[in-house]
Write an enzyme that holds these catalytic residues in place. Structure first.
Site, short mmCIF file in Angstrom:
data_model
loop_
_atom_site.label_atom_id
_atom_site.label_comp_id
_atom_site.label_asym_id
_atom_site.label_seq_id
_atom_site.Cartn_x
_atom_site.Cartn_y
_atom_site.Cartn_z
N ARG A 133 -2.50 2.94 -3.81
CA ARG A 133 -2.16 2.24 -2.59
C ARG A 133 -3.15 2.68 -1.52
O ARG A 133 -3.65 3.81 -1.55
CB ARG A 133 -0.74 2.58 -2.14
N LYS B 154 4.94 7.07 -2.37
CA LYS B 154 6.18 6.78 -1.65
C LYS B 154 7.20 7.88 -1.89
O LYS B 154 7.30 8.43 -2.98
CB LYS B 154 6.74 5.43 -2.10
N HIS C 120 -4.61 -4.19 -1.93
CA HIS C 120 -3.59 -4.31 -2.97
C HIS C 120 -4.09 -5.13 -4.15
O HIS C 120 -3.60 -4.99 -5.28
CB HIS C 120 -2.32 -4.92 -2.39
N ARG D 172 -5.44 -2.78 -6.63
CA ARG D 172 -4.34 -2.07 -7.33
C ARG D 172 -3.73 -2.99 -8.39
O ARG D 172 -3.49 -2.55 -9.53
CB ARG D 172 -3.29 -1.65 -6.30
N HIS E 174 5.24 4.05 -9.89
CA HIS E 174 6.47 3.25 -9.79
C HIS E 174 7.65 4.06 -10.30
O HIS E 174 7.62 4.59 -11.41
CB HIS E 174 6.35 1.97 -10.62
N TYR F 271 3.46 -7.14 -14.12
CA TYR F 271 2.09 -7.29 -14.59
C TYR F 271 2.02 -7.79 -16.03
O TYR F 271 1.00 -8.33 -16.45
CB TYR F 271 1.35 -5.94 -14.50
#
Length: 301
Positions: free
Chosen positions: A152, A176, A247, A250, A273, A282
């Site tokens: 990110r 995150k 993004h 990514r 994730h 994806y």
């Protein structure tokens, strides 16, 4: 009661985030802005001045207001998705401690597939940079690391010198929820990052000191907006006239790995994730790739 300037600044910060991190188109950004303006107007009509005052009761009252205004269920769901994104951002950035929308169910709808660029387009993007100048060398290293590790933009710009092991081709990032992970970056990314670290970075810093690997003015990390502009510039130079954002790299990283045979769990770990269902989007793109390969090479196509 009038909303505080801090409240409006926080909403604007979220809209900036949508442009830089999510690569929203102008039309989508306008829609988000319109939804949020309508919500802020509602808060003022309820004598509120700050987003800190918003709780589950306020959110439910807002939905009732939308229903009485004649909005269809699909439109109400869109408003709710907008608010969920806003409050998730505010909690992540530590503006708020609680997301009041978290417990409100949103009707499920099809998820849009992420925008990607092809492997040749990635090569054109990365090869278009003239690395003879320190600033361009830094930009090339940042793009290589972002694509090489699927980071990110917020993870990339805050990498510190101590976070990279160029001999092992590894970088440590904080994602995150302040969760750390180690991600491989590949030989090309490691080589050009070493050139930047040893040759370009000292020339840009001069007598300054900075803990950050990729420095901008006064030794500070680059802003999200600054890096977004860099990608836009090089995409045009490379002849890519679609909407290319941080993004996008990514998304392309994840898709190209899956197309190359990587397993979903490994890609999930590299992307950071928490839930594998986030990574599974994806696989839809990669299934298209596999269908094309099957149709091209199978003897009974």
């Amino acid at each position: 009661m009038v909303l505080t300037s801090e409240t409006r600044n926080r909403v604007q910060a979220y809209l900036d985030f949508l442009v830089v991190e999510k690569g929203l188109s102008p039309n989508s950004l306008t829609a988000y802005g319109t939804d949020l303006t309508r919500f802020l107007d509602f808060l003022e009509s309820q004598q509120m001045s700050s987003l800190d005052q918003v709780d589950l009761t306020v959110i439910l009252a807002w939905l009732v207001h939308l229903t009485r205004s004649g909005l269809a269920p699909k439109s109400r769901a869109r408003h709710l998705i907008t608010l969920r994104g806003l409050f998730r951002f505010l909690v992540t950035e530590k503006y708020l401690s609680i997301n009041p929308v978290k417990e409100v169910d949103i009707p499920k709808s099809g998820r849009s597939l992420p925008e990607i660029i092809t492997i040749p387009e990635v090569a054109a993007l990365l090869d278009t940079i003239d690395t003879t100048h320190p600033r361009e060398l830094r930009n090339a290293a940042m793009l290589e690391v972002m694509y090489g590790a699927g980071l990110r933009v917020s993870e990339l710009i805050f990498i510190k010198i101590q976070d990279v092991n160029l001999d092992a081709n590894l970088v440590r990032v904080t994602g995150k929820g302040d969760k750390e992970r180690m991600v491989p970056i590949g030989t090309k990314a490691a080589d050009i990052t070493r050139q930047w670290k040893d040759r370009g970075r000292p020339r840009m810093l001069k007598t300054l000191n900075s803990p950050y690997l990729f420095v901008a003015r006064a030794g500070k990390p680059m802003t999200r907006q600054g890096f977004w502009k860099i990608i836009k510039k090089y995409a045009v130079q490379a002849g890519i006239f679609r909407n290319v954002t941080p993004h996008t790299l990514r998304h392309s990283f994840a898709t190209h790995l899956l197309e190359g045979g990587a397993d979903l769990r490994s890609v999930q770990t590299m992307l950071g994730h928490t839930d594998i269902s986030t990574t599974q989007i994806y696989t839809h793109i990669s299934r298209d790739y596999l269908m094309r390969m099957h149709q091209r090479y199978h003897p009974r196509r």
